[in-house]
Design an enzyme around this catalytic site. Structure first.
Site, short mmCIF file in Angstrom:
data_model
loop_
_atom_site.label_atom_id
_atom_site.label_comp_id
_atom_site.label_asym_id
_atom_site.label_seq_id
_atom_site.Cartn_x
_atom_site.Cartn_y
_atom_site.Cartn_z
N ALA A 23 36.31 11.99 64.07
CA ALA A 23 37.21 10.96 63.52
C ALA A 23 38.28 11.54 62.58
CB ALA A 23 36.37 9.90 62.81
N GLY A 24 37.86 12.44 61.71
CA GLY A 24 38.81 13.02 60.76
C GLY A 24 39.85 13.88 61.48
N CYS A 134 25.11 13.89 66.06
CA CYS A 134 26.48 14.20 66.48
C CYS A 134 27.04 15.38 65.68
CB CYS A 134 27.38 12.96 66.37
SG CYS A 134 28.88 13.10 67.37
N ASP A 203 32.87 6.81 61.99
CA ASP A 203 34.19 6.62 62.62
C ASP A 203 34.91 5.45 61.98
OD1 ASP A 203 32.38 7.98 64.77
OD2 ASP A 203 34.45 8.38 65.35
#
Ligand code: RI2
Length: 321
Positions: A23-24, A134, A203
């Protein structure tokens, strides 16, 4: 209006195909793409330049729907550009604005990860067994910082079906000497009593403190809750969703079935359908705390973060795209 630079289209495709992921990272790269547009624009008038930037933003926003960091990153640039345009009349000055603001976002984003590492490491004790799911840069920062402080920790990491991002986590942590045990996602409950805390990334975080993260996260949270194992989330404040305060919900991405089973093999099976949601939602009651670069907050504090960080969005209902 000119066509967008090839590099911008490639970045959009790489985000969509998950060659660039996390996400980042996708927020940083999308903002970088806006900078590329500014650097290569030949627009003669400010309106054309704005149209180019908005088109690029639109394409980048369509790449993946769930990680809120992506629209938050793009808005960070667009909002400041729109404010600048009220007083700036030269295209060159608008270009400089986009380039500077994009650099600022990327720099802030890197500093945020470092701070999350420092703050989160304070919650890690010598001898802890940490379970993660993850691959999250924010989680890696917490674990590595604790390790570099001399805490003898070890990590259990899930494979993270279907795309095995857990292998990235395992390799990254193993490389610096941290002992990592990789398990299949479904072995989490089997191991949870040997785990001191779970730390996952995010996220998106909604106004009511729910955490959207890689599929399987909510099941791990449930298992941790049952075992009374603390469940922490590490997330930069640009993962908090102002839209959810305005009543919208987060769109949960569902990806192609070929990530789970090849279409050739699937064709040999009668009446079999595949579903491949990429994300799920962990309710706030299963989250003990959220580690942000501004400090540690309970999930119920999400709304305050949104009010503090996104007042400009909320009061302007930024519907410029
Ligand atoms: P950082 C990832 O999404 C994972 O869900 C991970 O937990 C989250 O982004 C946050 O990652 P994907 O791109 O921003 O693998 O902490 O679908 O790196």
């Amino acid at each position: 209006m000119e066509a967008l630079p090839k590099k911008v289209i490639e970045i959009a495709q790489d985000i969509n195909k998950m060659k660039i992921r996390g996400a980042g990272k996708i927020a940083q790269v999308a903002v970088e793409a806006l900078k590329v547009v500014a650097e290569s624009s030949n627009a003669a008038v400010t309106e054309d330049f704005m149209a180019e930037i908005k088109l690029a933003a639109k394409i980048l926003l369509q790449t993946r729907p769930t990680a809120v960091s992506l629209p938050n990153g793009i808005r960070y640039v667009l909002w400041r550009l729109m404010q600048a345009k009220k007083t700036i009349e030269e295209v060159e000055d608008l270009k400089t604005c986009v380039i500077n603001v994009a650099d600022q976002f990327i720099k802030n984003s890197k500093v945020a990860i470092q701070k999350i590492g420092e703050i989160g490491a304070r919650r890690v004790k010598d001898g802890d067994v940490i379970l993660t799911h993850c691959h999250s840069s924010a989680v890696i920062a917490v674990i590595k910082t604790a390790w570099n402080q001399g805490k003898k920790i070890c990590v259990n990491c899930t494979e993270t079906r279907p795309l095995f991002q857990g292998r990235i986590t395992a390799r990254t942590l193993g490389q610096v000497g941290i002992p990592v045990t990789m398990i299949v996602d479904s072995a989490t409950r089997h191991f949870i009593n040997k785990v001191d805390k779970v730390i996952v990334g995010a996220d998106a975080i909604t106004a009511n403190g729910a955490v959207v993260n890689k599929i399987g996260t909510s099941m791990i949270a449930l298992v941790a809750h049952e075992a009374r194992t603390p469940f922490f989330v590490a997330a930069e404040t640009y993962k908090f969703s102002p839209e959810t305060m305005m009543g919208d919900s987060i769109v949960l991405e569902e990806r192609d079935s070929s990530e789970i089973i090849s279409s050739k093999l699937l064709k040999t099976m009668k009446n079999v359908f595949i579903r491949n949601p990429s994300f799920d939602v962990t309710p706030a009651e299963y989250v003990n705390l959220i580690i942000t670069e501004k400090g540690i907050i309970p999930p119920q504090g999400a709304v305050s973060i949104i009010q503090q960080e996104y007042q400009w969005f909320i009061s302007n209902e930024m519907d410029t795209l």
